[in-house]
Design a protein around this motif. Structure first.
Motif, PDB file in Angstrom:
ATOM      1  N   ARG A  67       0.832  -1.206   0.000  1.00 48.38           N
ATOM      2  CA  ARG A  67       0.000   0.000   0.000  1.00 48.38           C
ATOM      3  C   ARG A  67       0.866   1.256   0.000  1.00 48.38           C
ATOM      4  O   ARG A  67       0.553   2.235  -0.662  1.00 48.38           O
ATOM      5  N   TYR A  68       1.961   1.213   0.753  1.00 46.40           N
ATOM      6  CA  TYR A  68       2.905   2.328   0.780  1.00 46.40           C
ATOM      7  C   TYR A  68       3.393   2.629  -0.642  1.00 46.40           C
ATOM      8  O   TYR A  68       3.389   3.780  -1.077  1.00 46.40           O
ATOM      9  N   GLU A  69       3.809   1.614  -1.367  1.00 47.77           N
ATOM     10  CA  GLU A  69       4.296   1.802  -2.736  1.00 47.77           C
ATOM     11  C   GLU A  69       3.200   2.355  -3.639  1.00 47.77           C
ATOM     12  O   GLU A  69       3.446   3.244  -4.460  1.00 47.77           O
ATOM     13  N   ARG A  70       1.993   1.845  -3.464  1.00 41.04           N
ATOM     14  CA  ARG A  70       0.862   2.331  -4.272  1.00 41.04           C
ATOM     15  C   ARG A  70       0.586   3.813  -3.987  1.00 41.04           C
ATOM     16  O   ARG A  70       0.371   4.598  -4.906  1.00 41.04           O
ATOM     17  N   LEU A  71       0.613   4.177  -2.712  1.00 40.13           N
ATOM     18  CA  LEU A  71       0.398   5.580  -2.348  1.00 40.13           C
ATOM     19  C   LEU A  71       1.530   6.463  -2.846  1.00 40.13           C
ATOM     20  O   LEU A  71       1.297   7.606  -3.262  1.00 40.13           O
ATOM     21  N   ARG A  72       2.751   5.981  -2.780  1.00 41.86           N
ATOM     22  CA  ARG A  72       3.909   6.735  -3.277  1.00 41.86           C
ATOM     23  C   ARG A  72       3.725   7.094  -4.751  1.00 41.86           C
ATOM     24  O   ARG A  72       4.082   8.181  -5.177  1.00 41.86           O
ATOM     25  N   GLU A  73       3.193   6.163  -5.514  1.00 42.92           N
ATOM     26  CA  GLU A  73       2.961   6.400  -6.937  1.00 42.92           C
ATOM     27  C   GLU A  73       1.773   7.335  -7.170  1.00 42.92           C
ATOM     28  O   GLU A  73       1.844   8.236  -8.002  1.00 42.92           O
ATOM     29  N   PHE A  77       3.427  12.777   0.905  1.00 42.56           N
ATOM     30  CA  PHE A  77       4.435  12.253   1.824  1.00 42.56           C
ATOM     31  C   PHE A  77       5.348  13.368   2.295  1.00 42.56           C
ATOM     32  O   PHE A  77       5.830  14.165   1.499  1.00 42.56           O
ATOM     33  N   VAL A  78       5.575  13.411   3.599  1.00 45.51           N
ATOM     34  CA  VAL A  78       6.439  14.431   4.199  1.00 45.51           C
ATOM     35  C   VAL A  78       7.901  14.011   4.092  1.00 45.51           C
ATOM     36  O   VAL A  78       8.770  14.834   3.842  1.00 45.51           O
TER      37      VAL A  78
END
Length: 67
Positions: free
Chosen positions: A42-48, A54-55
C-alpha cells in the motif's frame, strides 16, 4: 468503520505504522507478517498515486521505528 483504506492511508501518510497494521489485522484477518507485506504494498501504491502527500523521502520513512 466505512472504507478501512481511508484510515489506513491516513496512518501510512502520517508514518503511524502500528495503527495501520492493527487496522489491517482487524479488517483483513492478516497475520503480522501479512499485514507488514500489505502495508509495504500500500505504501508503494500511495507513493505512486500521491507522492506530494508524503512528508519524508522514501529513505527516511519508518526510520527510528522499532516494534
Amino acid at each position: 468503520m466505512g472504507d478501512p483504506w481511508e484510515a489506513i492511508d491516513d496512518h501510512i501518510l502520517a508514518e503511524r505504522i502500528l495503527p495501520a497494521l492493527v487496522i489491517m489485522r482487524e479488517q483483513f484477518g492478516d497475520t503480522i507478517h501479512e499485514a507488514i507485506d500489505r502495508l509495504a504494498q500500500r505504501y508503494e501504491r500511495l507513493r505512486e498515486a500521491r507522492p506530494g502527500d508524503f512528508v519524508k523521502r522514501r529513505e527516511q520513512y519508518g526510520r527510528g521505528f522499532y516494534s
